[in-house]
Structures are given as C-alpha cells and as structure tokens.
Design an enzyme around this catalytic site. Structure first.
Site, PDB file in Angstrom:
ATOM      1  N   CYS A   2      31.426  24.489  44.445  1.00 24.84           N
ATOM      2  CA  CYS A   2      30.636  23.325  44.076  1.00 24.84           C
ATOM      3  C   CYS A   2      29.278  23.800  43.566  1.00 24.84           C
ATOM      4  CB  CYS A   2      30.396  22.339  45.210  1.00 24.84           C
ATOM      5  SG  CYS A   2      31.910  21.676  45.896  1.00 24.84           S
ATOM      6  N   ARG A  27      31.580  27.415  39.425  1.00 23.79           N
ATOM      7  CA  ARG A  27      31.650  27.248  40.878  1.00 23.79           C
ATOM      8  C   ARG A  27      32.705  26.231  41.309  1.00 23.79           C
ATOM      9  NH1 ARG A  27      26.925  29.261  43.255  1.00 23.79           N
ATOM     10  NH2 ARG A  27      27.347  28.045  45.098  1.00 23.79           N
ATOM     11  N   TRP A  75      34.474  21.676  43.719  1.00 27.13           N
ATOM     12  CA  TRP A  75      35.691  22.409  44.079  1.00 27.13           C
ATOM     13  C   TRP A  75      36.142  21.774  45.389  1.00 27.13           C
ATOM     14  CZ3 TRP A  75      37.496  25.576  48.079  1.00 27.13           C
ATOM     15  CH2 TRP A  75      38.647  26.315  47.778  1.00 27.13           C
ATOM     16  N   ASN A 101      26.924  20.937  48.545  1.00 31.03           N
ATOM     17  CA  ASN A 101      27.775  22.111  48.410  1.00 31.03           C
ATOM     18  C   ASN A 101      27.950  22.704  49.797  1.00 31.03           C
ATOM     19  OD1 ASN A 101      28.970  24.584  47.765  1.00 31.03           O
ATOM     20  ND2 ASN A 101      27.017  25.543  47.321  1.00 31.03           N
ATOM     21  N   GLY A 102      29.177  22.759  50.292  1.00 31.93           N
ATOM     22  CA  GLY A 102      29.414  23.294  51.630  1.00 31.93           C
ATOM     23  C   GLY A 102      30.466  22.456  52.328  1.00 31.93           C
ATOM     24  N   GLU A 485      44.157  45.373  42.138  1.00 30.30           N
ATOM     25  CA  GLU A 485      43.223  44.610  41.307  1.00 30.30           C
ATOM     26  C   GLU A 485      43.889  44.157  39.999  1.00 30.30           C
ATOM     27  OE1 GLU A 485      40.600  43.112  41.704  1.00 30.30           O
ATOM     28  OE2 GLU A 485      39.690  42.897  39.744  1.00 30.30           O
ATOM     29  N   LYS A 489      44.278  40.273  38.865  1.00 25.57           N
ATOM     30  CA  LYS A 489      43.788  39.740  37.582  1.00 25.57           C
ATOM     31  C   LYS A 489      44.890  38.953  36.895  1.00 25.57           C
ATOM     32  CE  LYS A 489      40.597  39.963  38.091  1.00 25.57           C
ATOM     33  NZ  LYS A 489      39.628  40.442  39.015  1.00 25.57           N
ATOM     34  N   GLU A 492      45.854  35.567  38.870  1.00 27.89           N
ATOM     35  CA  GLU A 492      44.881  34.468  38.946  1.00 27.89           C
ATOM     36  C   GLU A 492      44.648  33.794  37.605  1.00 27.89           C
ATOM     37  OE1 GLU A 492      40.857  35.496  40.147  1.00 27.89           O
ATOM     38  OE2 GLU A 492      41.066  37.465  39.258  1.00 27.89           O
ATOM     39  N   HIS A 508      60.439  51.496  50.079  1.00 26.99           N
ATOM     40  CA  HIS A 508      60.626  50.896  51.404  1.00 26.99           C
ATOM     41  C   HIS A 508      60.816  49.384  51.325  1.00 26.99           C
ATOM     42  CE1 HIS A 508      59.812  54.724  53.262  1.00 26.99           C
ATOM     43  NE2 HIS A 508      58.735  54.834  52.499  1.00 26.99           N
ATOM     44  N   LYS A 607      34.387  30.382  41.318  1.00 30.18           N
ATOM     45  CA  LYS A 607      33.851  31.743  41.311  1.00 30.18           C
ATOM     46  C   LYS A 607      33.157  32.091  42.626  1.00 30.18           C
ATOM     47  CE  LYS A 607      32.259  35.333  38.743  1.00 30.18           C
ATOM     48  NZ  LYS A 607      33.420  36.205  38.739  1.00 30.18           N
TER      49      LYS A 607
HETATM   50  C1  F6R Z   1      38.884  37.637  41.602  1.00 26.09           C
HETATM   51  C2  F6R Z   1      37.593  37.281  42.173  1.00 26.09           C
HETATM   52  C3  F6R Z   1      37.528  36.964  43.623  1.00 26.09           C
HETATM   53  C4  F6R Z   1      36.199  37.442  44.218  1.00 26.09           C
HETATM   54  C5  F6R Z   1      36.066  36.962  45.667  1.00 26.09           C
HETATM   55  C6  F6R Z   1      34.809  37.480  46.315  1.00 26.09           C
HETATM   56  O1  F6R Z   1      38.781  37.925  40.239  1.00 26.09           O
HETATM   57  O2  F6R Z   1      36.606  37.208  41.489  1.00 26.09           O
HETATM   58  O3  F6R Z   1      38.604  37.502  44.309  1.00 26.09           O
HETATM   59  O4  F6R Z   1      36.142  38.831  44.153  1.00 26.09           O
HETATM   60  O5  F6R Z   1      36.060  35.569  45.694  1.00 26.09           O
HETATM   61  O6  F6R Z   1      33.661  37.051  45.653  1.00 26.09           O
HETATM   62  P1  F6R Z   1      32.295  37.808  45.776  1.00 26.09           P
HETATM   63  O7  F6R Z   1      32.449  39.149  45.184  1.00 26.09           O
HETATM   64  O8  F6R Z   1      31.333  36.954  45.000  1.00 26.09           O
HETATM   65  O9  F6R Z   1      31.961  37.889  47.227  1.00 26.09           O
END
Ligand code: F6R
Length: 612
Positions: A2, A27, A75, A101-102, A485, A489, A492, A508, A607
């Site tokens: 949010c 956000r 969000w 926000n929260g 990773e 990517k 998501e 395994h 994000k």
């Molecule tokens: C994936 C991604 C998330 C963040 C996670 C932690 O592409 O961006 O998995 O890495 O939400 O966020 P931060 O790094 O802001 O603590």
C-alpha cells in the site's frame, strides 16, 4: 505494501496526489482512491478497484478541487480488492477520511465493540475500524482530532502509517506511524506526505522521516509539529534527499524492469565506487566496527525473497573469505523460531526496500538479544537502515519494477565486498586472492555490459519457451542460489511454475519430472564443479529433457550437449552469480512479455512488503 500520499498547501492537490499514486503503485495496485476537502468543507472521496489509471478515469467528471487531500494505492490484506474496500475510508458521519498502510491486528475486537456502540461498517477492511474508532473517540470525548488519533493509537495493535483529515478542521492533516514508513516533505508553500520520497522529490528535497509512535501535525501556513503518543514534542530532523526525478522515469525503455536490467553496468559501478581501491576493500561500516567483526563467532543473514537468495550467496562468500560460520534464514521463519542469538553473533539484514515487515521484526529480536545488526539496504533512510547498528548501502538507485533485478546484483556485490573486508580484517584471505577478486569486482560493470549484448539472442530464444508450464533451474555452489533466483524471476512475472534446485539434488526426486515438455536451465560456468554439472546435464539429456545452459565463452563440451547455450564472460568464481543473473533476468523478462504479462506489476504482488 500500500502506498499513501497527501498534500496540505494552497494549490489544487488532485494532480499531485494522482502523480504520487503512480509513483507508489509499485507498492500495490489492487485499488486506489482519493479524498479531498473542497472549499465548502465537504470531503469528496472517490475510489476504484484496479490501478490508478482507472481511478483517474472515474474522476474525470468529478469535483476534485481542494487544497488538502489524501490518497492511497492498495495491496489487499483484509477484504478483497473492490471499490468499497479501497481507501480512503470515511467515518460513519463522513467527517473524517483516513488512508492506511499496514495492518490492525486487533481490528475484529475493536469492530465488535464499535458495533455494540451502534457503529455500522461498509467495508471488510481493518482500516475502516480505525477511522470509525477515531470518530467515536472524538465525538464521545468531545476532543480534538489529534487527541482522538492519539487515543486510537493507544488502543490499536498492529502496524500503520496513516494520514487523517477532518472537515471540521479543514486546514490540518494528522499523520502517524508505527512500523510502516512515512516521509514528510517540507516546501515553502506546501507540506507533502508519502510512504516513500518518490512522490515528494519533485517538489522539495527537505524531508523528515517519522519514527515509530510519532504523530505529525501539518497545518497550512504553520511549521510542522511532531509529537509522540504521550504528547511529548519530538525533535524534527530535516534531511536532504539525494534522489532525482529522472531516476524515477522509464527513460525510453518499455518497462522499468528492462531499464533496471540495463542499468546494471552503472549501478554496480555505483555500488563499488570508492570501496575497492589499490587491491583492498574499504567499507566504513566494517572500519567503524572492527571489534564486532573480529570477535564474531557466527553470522546470521536474514532476508526475504530475492534478498534471501542474495544472502545464500553471502554465506558462501563470508565462509570462504572470512572463515566465520554463516547461517541464512528467512526473516519470517527466523522471527518465530525462538532463535538462539548470542552477543558475539552478527546479524546481517538484507533488504532492497528496507521496509520488509518480517525483516524489521527479526532485526528487533536480534537487537534485544544483544547481537550486532548490520544492514545491506538500498533505500537510504529506510526503517531497516535506521534500525540496524551499522551497514552498507548498495546504492543502485530506486528500483521500481516489482521483480528485483539491479538490487539483487547490488546486494551480491556488496556482500562480496563485505566478505573481503572481513577477510582482510581477520587475515583469513591472502593479499593475492583479495587483489584478484578486487580486480574482478572492478571489471564487473564492463562484463555486465558485454553480457547485456545477449539481449537479442535471449529474446529470440524466449519465443521457443512461451508454451512451457514448468521450468527447472539447476546450479551448484555459488550458483545454486542463482538457480533459485532465476526460477523466482520467471515465476513471479510470467506465472510459469519454476523451481530452482541444487543440480546434484535432482537425482533425489525432481529427475522424475524431466520430459520433453520441461525445459531445464543449467547454470554451468567453468568453476571447480564444472565436471560435476556436465554429468547433471547428461542426466537430463538422457531422459529426453531440453537444456538451456548458461556457460562461459568457448565451453564446447557443454555446447555439444545442451540444446541452447548462452555464453557469458569468465570472472572469478565468487563473482559469477552477478554475471549469470543477467541472462536469467532477460530470459524471464522476454518470456513474460511474449505471454502478454504486466512485468512491472505482476498480479497479486507488491514491491514493498510491509505486512506480515
Ligand atoms: C522478488 C522480490 C521479492 C523481494 C522481497 C524482499 O523479485 O523482489 O522477493 O526480494 O519481497 O524485499 P526487500 O528486499 O525489499 O526486503
């Protein structure tokens, strides 16, 4: 999660609020809304399910005039994304509007009590409880809005950054924070508030970061006042922003994600600037805390998602170079695991946003147990940067694409320098090795630039794989986390299920999945496990699987085995995760684009995860 934004000044605030919401859309983007007090002291509130552009469209024929207003991009946590659950929420009599926000943990108890007092609710959100509570306190106690907000803060349990307006005092906004970020921007003719500085930066570079339990009183034409819940005035620490508007724009790219992938030669240059000199690494956070690093018996790295992946690479780096045992924990698990933390432990918190709720909570536990807490963050002045004892910023600039790219490579680069700096201090790594890795670090921007030239090839390759429903990513050693990773990517942003696995673990279990329909991405640079990973590729091929191998230039052995190869430059083994990430980011991006996905705002994601 949010984003909130607000304005108190003498101009019409709607354009600023909408522009601010667009900046904060990373956000959350389930719904959006604005509430503005007009010249007749009426609160006009408009809310729409969907992105900010839907709200804008719905507001085209509405009265959006007014010089004090609040806005929100959501969000969803409590209540599905819908018009009615969108913020701002209004109190029952419509005199108070609030954005939040929260999460309010005890909202159902408060709601029941308010219903008993005759309140009725429109939405299923926790936030509406807060605004109704504020109105109830104001009216039953006959007190000011400020006193009602203070009392409400005493009653609610949870995390919040809120902005509240009341049409009975139409020149004042009250803001408050606990565990969710809030920035106040101070200009000569107006005051701005937002979840981060991005909506504020084009109006002023003078900002105040509100601390937990603080309340800001913003009145038109008066200086900002900050007090805490007990009414004691708090000192106002005005800081200067180092952010520019151009950093927040797409700069000619179709998507922020692509821009951020292509920025990496520059951002890694920024991460290492002034830190790698004459074959040595200098990090002020280590220099200033030599004793803590010298006496550390264990390092615990905490983070979430991509930052956790960077932490896994950090473990290899620190164990290799500094010979300190390292454990890596998901912050969300760690905080509830009754963790054993000693005063000679160092906890390293890795976070791009510096606002992730689970990471912040884990830091608080570590601090309470006496550990030295070190932050590896991107956002300057963020909550995690302020809650840690010391740290190193990754300095990659604002990351707006929801999928982390340049922050990941920045985190890995900083963790590499951190491992070297501790190794230098403890003399666990010889000067020749340090010199060679330092040389490699300095060449990273150029090697990333060279790797980015693969973009066209990867774009063509991506066309073959849009059909896939599943992907397997394999790597070993330093590049097992790179496989995790790469898979994250892809899943998501393209919604293709993808799993990362240590290559040798495939036999395994996951080997049962291999067939012609399952592409396997194998990360196979020429390192000390090269021979082993060739065997893993053979195992996939023997079962009819197709292999996309990320290899070093000239690797003919793997080229002969794999269906497709992506050739990247050779670098010292410990730096290879930075280089191999580039084609994995591009592959995920192009597959998602071919599938018509919104790569900058993937469904259900946000994000900055400021809720549990
Ligand atoms: C994936 C991604 C998330 C963040 C996670 C932690 O592409 O961006 O998995 O890495 O939400 O966020 P931060 O790094 O802001 O603590």
């Amino acid at each position: 999660m949010c984003g909130i934004v607000g304005y108190v000044g003498s101009n019409n605030c709607y354009p600023m609020l909408i522009k601010g919401l667009h900046r904060l859309e990373y956000r959350g983007y389930d719904s959006a809304g604005v509430a503005i007090i007009d010249k007749n002291n009426r609160i006009n509130a408009y809310k729409s399910k969907g992105k900010v552009e839907t709200l804008e469209h719905n507001c085209e024929d509405k009265n959006v005039e007014g010089t004090i207003g609040i806005a929100h991009t959501r969000w969803a946590t409590h209540g599905e994304p819908s018009d009615v659950n969108a913020h701002p929420h209004l109190s029952e009599d419509g005199t108070i509007a609030l954005v939040h926000n929260g999460t309010i943990e005890n909202y159902s108890l408060l709601k029941e009590a308010l219903i008993e007092q005759g309140c009725s609710f429109k939405s299923s959100t926790d936030t509406e409880v807060l605004v109704q509570l504020i109105q109830y306190i104001r009216d039953t106690n006959g007190c000011t809005l400020l006193a009602a907000v203070q009392e409400a803060m005493n009653q609610v349990v949870g995390a919040y950054a809120i902005a509240v307006i009341d049409n009975q005092i139409s020149d004042t906004m009250i803001v408050a924070r606990k565990s969710s970020p809030l920035v106040i921007g101070i200009a000569d003719d107006a005051t701005y508030i937002a979840s981060d500085a991005s909506p504020i930066v084009e109006y002023t570079n003078r900002v105040v970061y509100l601390n937990d339990d603080e309340i800001g009183i913003i009145t038109r034409g008066e200086p900002l006042k900050v007090i805490n819940v007990d009414n004691t005035p708090s000192p106002i620490d005005i800081q200067t922003l180092k952010l520019s508007v151009s950093q927040l724009e797409k700069g000619g790219y179709d998507h922020f994600m692509l821009k951020e992938i292509f920025e990496q030669p520059m951002t890694i240059g920024d991460s290492i600037r002034g830190r790698v000199v004459d074959g040595q690494v200098t990090l002020s956070g280590v220099q200033e805390n030599k004793e803590a690093f010298r006496k550390a018996r264990r390092i615990i790295i905490i983070g979430c998602g991509t930052s956790w992946h960077a932490g896994l690479i950090g473990r290899h780096l620190i164990q290799d170079m500094a010979r300190i045992p390292v454990q890596v924990e998901y912050a969300s698990e760690f905080r509830y695991s009754n963790p054993i933390i000693n005063s000679d432990d160092i906890v390293i918190a890795v976070s791009q946003s510096g606002e992730t709720a689970d990471t912040l909570a884990a830091i608080q536990i570590a601090r309470e147990k006496g550990a030295f807490v070190y932050g590896v963050c991107n956002v300057i002045g963020s909550s995690i940067a302020r809650e840690t004892h010391s740290g190193t910023y990754i300095h990659v600039g604002p990351e707006i694409g929801v999928a982390s790219t340049k922050a990941f490579t920045g985190q890995v680069t900083v963790l590499t320098m951190l491992a070297l700096a501790i190794g230098q201090l403890k003399q666990t790594v010889d000067n020749e090795t340090i010199g060679a890795i330092c040389e490699g670090i300095k060449q990273l921007p150029a090697f990333i630039g060279e790797t980015l030239k693969l973009n066209d090839k990867i774009e063509k390759l991506s066309r073959i794989f849009t059909y896939a429903h599943n992907f397997l990513y394999l790597g070993r050693g330093y590049n097992y986390p790179s496989a995790l990773e790469g898979a994250l990517k892809l899943k998501e942003i393209s919604y293709i299920h993808a799993e990362g696995y240590p290559a040798a673990e495939m036999k395994h279990g996951p080997i049962a999945l291999i067939d012609r329909e399952l592409p396997t991405v194998v990360i196979a640079p020429k390192d000390n496990l090269h021979e082993k990973i060739i065997s893993n590729i053979q195992q996939v091929k023997a079962r009819g699987g197709s292999v996309i191998a990320v290899v070093n230039k000239g690797d003919e052995t793997i080229a002969a085995l794999a269906d497709h190869t992506i050739e990247v430059p050779s670098v010292p083994e410990c730096l290879s995760p930075v280089i191999v990430s580039i084609p994995l980011q591009l592959l995920a991006y192009h597959i998602a684009i071919k599938k018509g996905c919104d790569v900058d705002m993937p469904r259900n994601l946000a994000k900055s995860v400021t809720v549990e």
